[in-house]
Design a protein around this motif. Structure first.
Motif, short mmCIF file in Angstrom:
data_model
loop_
_atom_site.label_atom_id
_atom_site.label_comp_id
_atom_site.label_asym_id
_atom_site.label_seq_id
_atom_site.Cartn_x
_atom_site.Cartn_y
_atom_site.Cartn_z
N ASN A 133 48.22 46.06 36.89
CA ASN A 133 47.54 46.48 35.65
C ASN A 133 46.04 46.73 35.87
O ASN A 133 45.22 46.35 35.05
N LEU A 134 45.72 47.35 36.99
CA LEU A 134 44.31 47.59 37.30
C LEU A 134 43.99 49.07 37.50
O LEU A 134 42.84 49.47 37.50
N TRP A 135 45.02 49.89 37.67
CA TRP A 135 44.84 51.29 38.04
C TRP A 135 43.91 52.04 37.09
O TRP A 135 42.96 52.71 37.53
N GLU A 136 44.16 51.94 35.78
CA GLU A 136 43.35 52.72 34.83
C GLU A 136 41.87 52.34 34.89
O GLU A 136 41.01 53.17 34.66
N GLU A 137 41.59 51.09 35.23
CA GLU A 137 40.19 50.63 35.27
C GLU A 137 39.46 51.06 36.53
O GLU A 137 38.23 51.15 36.53
N VAL A 138 40.21 51.28 37.61
CA VAL A 138 39.52 51.52 38.90
C VAL A 138 39.84 52.87 39.54
O VAL A 138 39.28 53.20 40.58
N LYS A 139 40.71 53.69 38.93
CA LYS A 139 41.18 54.90 39.61
C LYS A 139 40.05 55.87 39.96
O LYS A 139 40.18 56.66 40.89
N ASP A 140 38.93 55.80 39.22
CA ASP A 140 37.81 56.70 39.52
C ASP A 140 36.79 56.09 40.47
O ASP A 140 35.78 56.70 40.78
N ARG A 141 37.05 54.86 40.94
CA ARG A 141 36.09 54.26 41.88
C ARG A 141 36.80 53.54 43.01
O ARG A 141 36.39 52.47 43.45
N SER A 150 34.57 42.79 38.13
CA SER A 150 34.42 41.51 37.44
C SER A 150 35.39 40.50 38.04
O SER A 150 36.32 40.86 38.77
N GLY A 151 35.21 39.23 37.69
CA GLY A 151 36.07 38.17 38.24
C GLY A 151 37.54 38.41 37.94
O GLY A 151 38.41 38.29 38.81
N GLY A 152 37.85 38.77 36.69
CA GLY A 152 39.23 39.01 36.31
C GLY A 152 39.82 40.21 37.04
O GLY A 152 40.98 40.20 37.46
N GLN A 153 39.00 41.26 37.21
CA GLN A 153 39.46 42.44 37.95
C GLN A 153 39.66 42.10 39.43
O GLN A 153 40.62 42.55 40.06
N GLN A 154 38.77 41.28 39.98
CA GLN A 154 38.92 40.89 41.39
C GLN A 154 40.22 40.12 41.60
O GLN A 154 40.90 40.30 42.61
N ILE A 159 45.95 40.30 43.48
CA ILE A 159 47.39 40.39 43.19
C ILE A 159 47.94 41.73 43.69
O ILE A 159 49.01 41.79 44.30
N ALA A 160 47.17 42.80 43.49
CA ALA A 160 47.59 44.11 44.02
C ALA A 160 47.72 44.06 45.53
O ALA A 160 48.68 44.59 46.11
N ARG A 161 46.77 43.40 46.19
CA ARG A 161 46.81 43.28 47.66
C ARG A 161 48.06 42.51 48.10
O ARG A 161 48.70 42.86 49.09
N ALA A 162 48.42 41.48 47.33
CA ALA A 162 49.59 40.68 47.68
C ALA A 162 50.89 41.47 47.50
O ALA A 162 51.81 41.37 48.31
#
Length: 258
Positions: A133-141, A150-154, A159-162
């Motif tokens: 659930n991180l794609w929309e927040e980071v797809k442009d960077r 942010s801490g929650g995004q990190q 979790i994405a890495r895992a």
């Protein structure tokens, strides 16, 4: 694919110190099992044995059985590095590689395994970030450093890495304890989604969190300083919280100690 994990007569040692004794429990596939109990009772130690992280500490070893889909993870010839791919882990504090890009953070495990195909890496990065659930927040960077989130995004990046390496089991060691309430809610929602695909074991100090996210709860306790931690009771979360079999479980859950 169902991934059963069975723990039988597990004893955990740090050199001469017997840290945890005689743990036996089964972890159902596509479910969340929560480990709860007071500090120092061995719940994180047990978690770390499930992907052979415990033995990274010099002098640490285990006896007993940790079985995943019929394979003893401590069996002769089993590669601990392969175990840690199959059984992924998310730690208490988000630990992305701060100077590495968001994309490279996600695919670090694949690159380590020798995957070089750019298209494949991009596909996996997107799949894992969507899964977390991180794609929309980071797809442009995607090419910006992971440490800038942010801490929650990190934590969702971790979790994405895992999940990028397609594990069977996900271990989470107090994944929300360093996060604010809104980020915590996002991780709890994510856990509910991830359990449709993964077998999840979570250690939490937060009993309300255990009650919210888990299907099964295991309560660990300590008989005294210098004594080994042990599993007191394990059962369906609703039963553990509303009608535990053991008095000490009830005392812990009702806040009378711990």
């Amino acid at each position: 694919m169902s991934h059963w994990m069975t723990i039988k007569d597990l004893n955990i040692y740090y050199g001469d110190f017997h840290a945890v004794k005689d743990v036996s429990l089964a972890v159902r596939p596509q479910s969340v099992t929560a480990f709860i109990g007071p500090s120092g009772c061995g719940k994180s130690t047990v978690l770390r044995t499930l992907n052979r992280m415990h033995e990274v500490t010099p002098g640490a070893y285990v006896t007993g059985l940790v079985d995943l889909d019929g394979v003893d993870l401590y069996g002769r010839g089993v590669d601990p590095v392969a175990v840690r791919t199959t059984v992924g882990m998310v730690f208490q504090r988000p630990n992305p590689f701060p100077t590495m890009t968001i994309r490279d953070n996600v695919v670090a495990g694949l690159k380590l395994a020798g995957v070089r195909d750019r298209r494949k890496l991009d596909e996996v990065a997107e799949r894992a970030l969507r899964g977390a659930n991180l794609w929309e927040e980071v797809k442009d960077r995607l090419n910006k450093p992971g440490g800038g989130l942010s801490g929650g995004q990190q934590q969702r990046l971790c979790i994405a890495r895992a999940i990028a390496v397609s594990p069977s089991v996900l271990l989470m060691d107090e994944p929300c304890s360093a996060l604010d309430p809104i980020s915590t809610l996002a991780i709890e929602d994510l856990i509910a989604e991830l359990k449709t695909e993964y077998t999840i074991v979570i250690v939490t100090h937060n009993m309300q969190q255990a009650a919210r996210v888990s299907d099964q709860t295991a309560f660990f306790n300590l008989e005294g300083v210098g004594r080994p931690g042990q599993l007191v009771e394990v059962g369906a979360t609703k039963d553990i919280f509303s009608n535990p079999e053991r008095r000490e479980t009830e005392d812990y859950i009702s806040g009378r100690f711990g």
